[in-house]
Motif scaffolding. Structure first.
Motif, PDB file in Angstrom:
ATOM      1  N   TYR A 166      -8.698 -12.907 -29.625  1.00  0.00           N
ATOM      2  CA  TYR A 166      -8.300 -12.434 -28.486  1.00  0.00           C
ATOM      3  C   TYR A 166      -8.255 -11.103 -28.077  1.00  0.00           C
ATOM      4  CZ  TYR A 166      -5.144 -16.317 -26.977  1.00  0.00           C
ATOM      5  OH  TYR A 166      -4.556 -17.681 -26.285  1.00  0.00           O
ATOM      6  N   ASP A 184       2.776 -13.307 -27.171  1.00  0.00           N
ATOM      7  CA  ASP A 184       3.709 -12.571 -25.791  1.00  0.00           C
ATOM      8  C   ASP A 184       3.078 -11.397 -25.947  1.00  0.00           C
ATOM      9  OD1 ASP A 184       5.390 -14.237 -24.587  1.00  0.00           O
ATOM     10  OD2 ASP A 184       7.318 -13.858 -26.135  1.00  0.00           O
ATOM     11  N   VAL A 187      -0.991 -11.758 -24.151  1.00  0.00           N
ATOM     12  CA  VAL A 187      -0.387 -11.600 -22.749  1.00  0.00           C
ATOM     13  C   VAL A 187      -0.896  -9.931 -22.094  1.00  0.00           C
ATOM     14  CG1 VAL A 187       0.620 -12.197 -21.109  1.00  0.00           C
ATOM     15  CG2 VAL A 187       0.224 -13.950 -23.080  1.00  0.00           C
ATOM     16  N   LYS A 188       0.385  -9.611 -22.996  1.00  0.00           N
ATOM     17  CA  LYS A 188       0.551  -8.433 -21.771  1.00  0.00           C
ATOM     18  C   LYS A 188      -0.488  -7.472 -22.109  1.00  0.00           C
ATOM     19  CE  LYS A 188       5.908  -7.521 -22.940  1.00  0.00           C
ATOM     20  NZ  LYS A 188       6.764  -7.861 -23.443  1.00  0.00           N
ATOM     21  N   GLU A 191      -2.913  -7.908 -19.313  1.00  0.00           N
ATOM     22  CA  GLU A 191      -1.910  -7.322 -18.446  1.00  0.00           C
ATOM     23  C   GLU A 191      -3.048  -5.482 -18.205  1.00  0.00           C
ATOM     24  OE1 GLU A 191       1.734  -8.558 -17.949  1.00  0.00           O
ATOM     25  OE2 GLU A 191       1.432 -10.707 -17.649  1.00  0.00           O
ATOM     26  N   THR A 196      -6.262 -11.491 -17.069  1.00  0.00           N
ATOM     27  CA  THR A 196      -4.805 -12.918 -17.063  1.00  0.00           C
ATOM     28  C   THR A 196      -5.970 -13.872 -18.415  1.00  0.00           C
ATOM     29  OG1 THR A 196      -5.749 -13.707 -15.027  1.00  0.00           O
ATOM     30  CG2 THR A 196      -3.403 -12.722 -15.105  1.00  0.00           C
ATOM     31  N   PHE A 197      -5.267 -14.777 -18.871  1.00  0.00           N
ATOM     32  CA  PHE A 197      -6.236 -16.125 -19.498  1.00  0.00           C
ATOM     33  C   PHE A 197      -6.152 -17.129 -18.809  1.00  0.00           C
ATOM     34  CE2 PHE A 197      -4.106 -13.536 -23.188  1.00  0.00           C
ATOM     35  CZ  PHE A 197      -5.609 -12.698 -23.552  1.00  0.00           C
ATOM     36  N   THR A 347     -11.358 -15.359 -19.468  1.00  0.00           N
ATOM     37  CA  THR A 347     -10.422 -14.447 -18.778  1.00  0.00           C
ATOM     38  C   THR A 347     -11.789 -13.906 -17.703  1.00  0.00           C
ATOM     39  OG1 THR A 347     -11.336 -12.469 -20.136  1.00  0.00           O
ATOM     40  CG2 THR A 347      -9.160 -12.958 -21.103  1.00  0.00           C
TER      41      THR A 347
END
Length: 381
Positions: A166, A184, A187-188, A191, A196-197, A347
């Motif tokens: 990732y 989470d 994801v942050k 961002e 965004t994925f 992405t």
């Protein structure tokens, strides 16, 4: 004269003890240090007593031997505990990723029966992913990429653990990763980097729990699993097993299986695991820390394919959940309660071959290869 003899003995003992202590420390054998120091001190006192002729009575000899014996016994506990731990059989869980490297001689990559309809040319999508996904996307590569060397550490097709994959995706080092859903925090992090994925499901997998093969417990309810990892159930007898403390292993944060456990637990806090009960790699959770020792009271978790197809170890048994076994058929029909999708994650990229590659993976041809590798396809075909 006796004084100089004592100094000579002291200097030599300090020198040799220091050398041995440094060697033990560099090799991580800290559990021997207390025993080493007690032996050194005992030898020094023994030489002093001999030099100054202090063993004139049997009583003195007995007292000296008793005190030294007790000290040696107490400081031997740590080394004995270590050797006992090392004597416990390990589960052979670490795979050799090089055996799945595409286009190498006698690799384990599953081959297509016929030439794929998609044959990619430069620029090739740069790939990365979780260890458990490597056999799958290596099969995709052999089917669609031009034949050449794709060294797993630094080529267009490499393999990392989920957190590193990732991170490589977010930092733009790769175009696609193959992994479970992000945590989470991942994801942050995306961002924060303005990303965004884009997650394309390419197959289904079962999240499984496993125990020692001699454990009498063969089934747990979903609620019992949550209670074990919340620290509310701590003894196997409470779930139908022997009277023995449950040793519940976990994975590091942001690993694919740890993120899956967190989603399973929902709002229920996961208990804080002791440091030695946190396993490092996918293989680590079937070992312990870096090597999971197969304690008879242990429970761990992983994904079905990794445990059955890549590891295939007979020293563990997969638990059924709510009475449903984690078989491919139960994943396919949705009856196994801990079934989730895994993804091709992007992405955004300017490489024109990325979408072509993903479209082929979710096509009947690509999904047939997912099935052949040993996973459950996301699409019926």
């Amino acid at each position: 004269m006796k004084f100089f003899q004592t100094i000579f003995v002291f200097i030599n003992l300090v020198f040799f003890t220091g050398v041995i202590a440094l060697t033990l420390s560099l090799n991580g054998a800290f559990y021997y240090l207390n025993l080493l120091f007690v032996i050194a001190i005992s030898l020094f006192l023994l030489f002093v007593c001999l030099i100054f002729d202090l063993f004139k009575t049997k009583k003195r000899k007995v007292w000296f031997a008793s005190i030294v014996g007790v000290a040696l016994l107490l400081t031997s506990i740590a080394p004995l505990q270590h050797h006992y731990k090392m004597s416990i059989a390990t589960v052979d869980a670490e795979i050799e990723v090089s055996t799945y490297q595409p286009f190498t001689a006698q690799n384990k990559v599953v081959k297509n029966n016929k030439k794929a309809s998609l044959q990619l040319e430069e620029p090739l999508p740069r790939l990365d992913g979780a260890t458990a996904m490597y056999p799958l996307y290596a099969a995709f590569v052999e089917a669609t990429y031009p034949k050449k060397d794709y060294y797993y550490a630094n080529s267009e097709v490499k393999v990392s653990r989920t957190p590193e994959a990732y991170q490589n995706l977010i930092e733009g080092d790769v175009d696609i990763i193959f992994a479970a859903a992000p945590s989470d925090s991942q994801v942050k992090y995306a961002e924060i980097n303005g990303l965004t994925f884009d997650m394309t499901p390419i197959g289904r997998e079962a999240f499984v729990f496993f125990v020692h093969h001699k454990n009498r417990v063969e089934n747990l309810s979903l609620e019992q699993v949550k209670q074990i990892y919340a620290g509310e159930i701590t003894n196997w007898r409470d779930v139908g097993g022997d009277n023995d403390t449950i040793r519940a292993f976990q994975r590091p944060a942001d690993s694919g299986s740890q993120s899956t456990l967190e989603k399973l637990m929902g709002d229920t806090p996961i208990m804080e695991a002791p440091a030695e009960d946190v396993a490092s790699g996918m293989g680590g959770i079937i070992h312990e820390v870096s090597q999971y020792r197969n304690y008879k009271n242990a429970i761990g978790y992983t994904f079905r394919y990794y445990s059955t197809e890549m590891v295939g170890n007979k020293e563990i048994q997969l638990l059924s959940i709510d009475g449903i076994e984690p078989t491919k058929e139960n994943i396919r029909n949705g009856t196994y309660p801990l079934t989730s999708e895994f993804y091709a994650v992007t992405t955004g990229t300017e490489n024109p071959n990325v979408q072509k590659f993903i479209d082929w993976i979710v096509s009947p041809e690509g999904q047939a290869l997912v099935e052949k590798v040993g996973y459950v396809p996301v699409e019926n075909f």
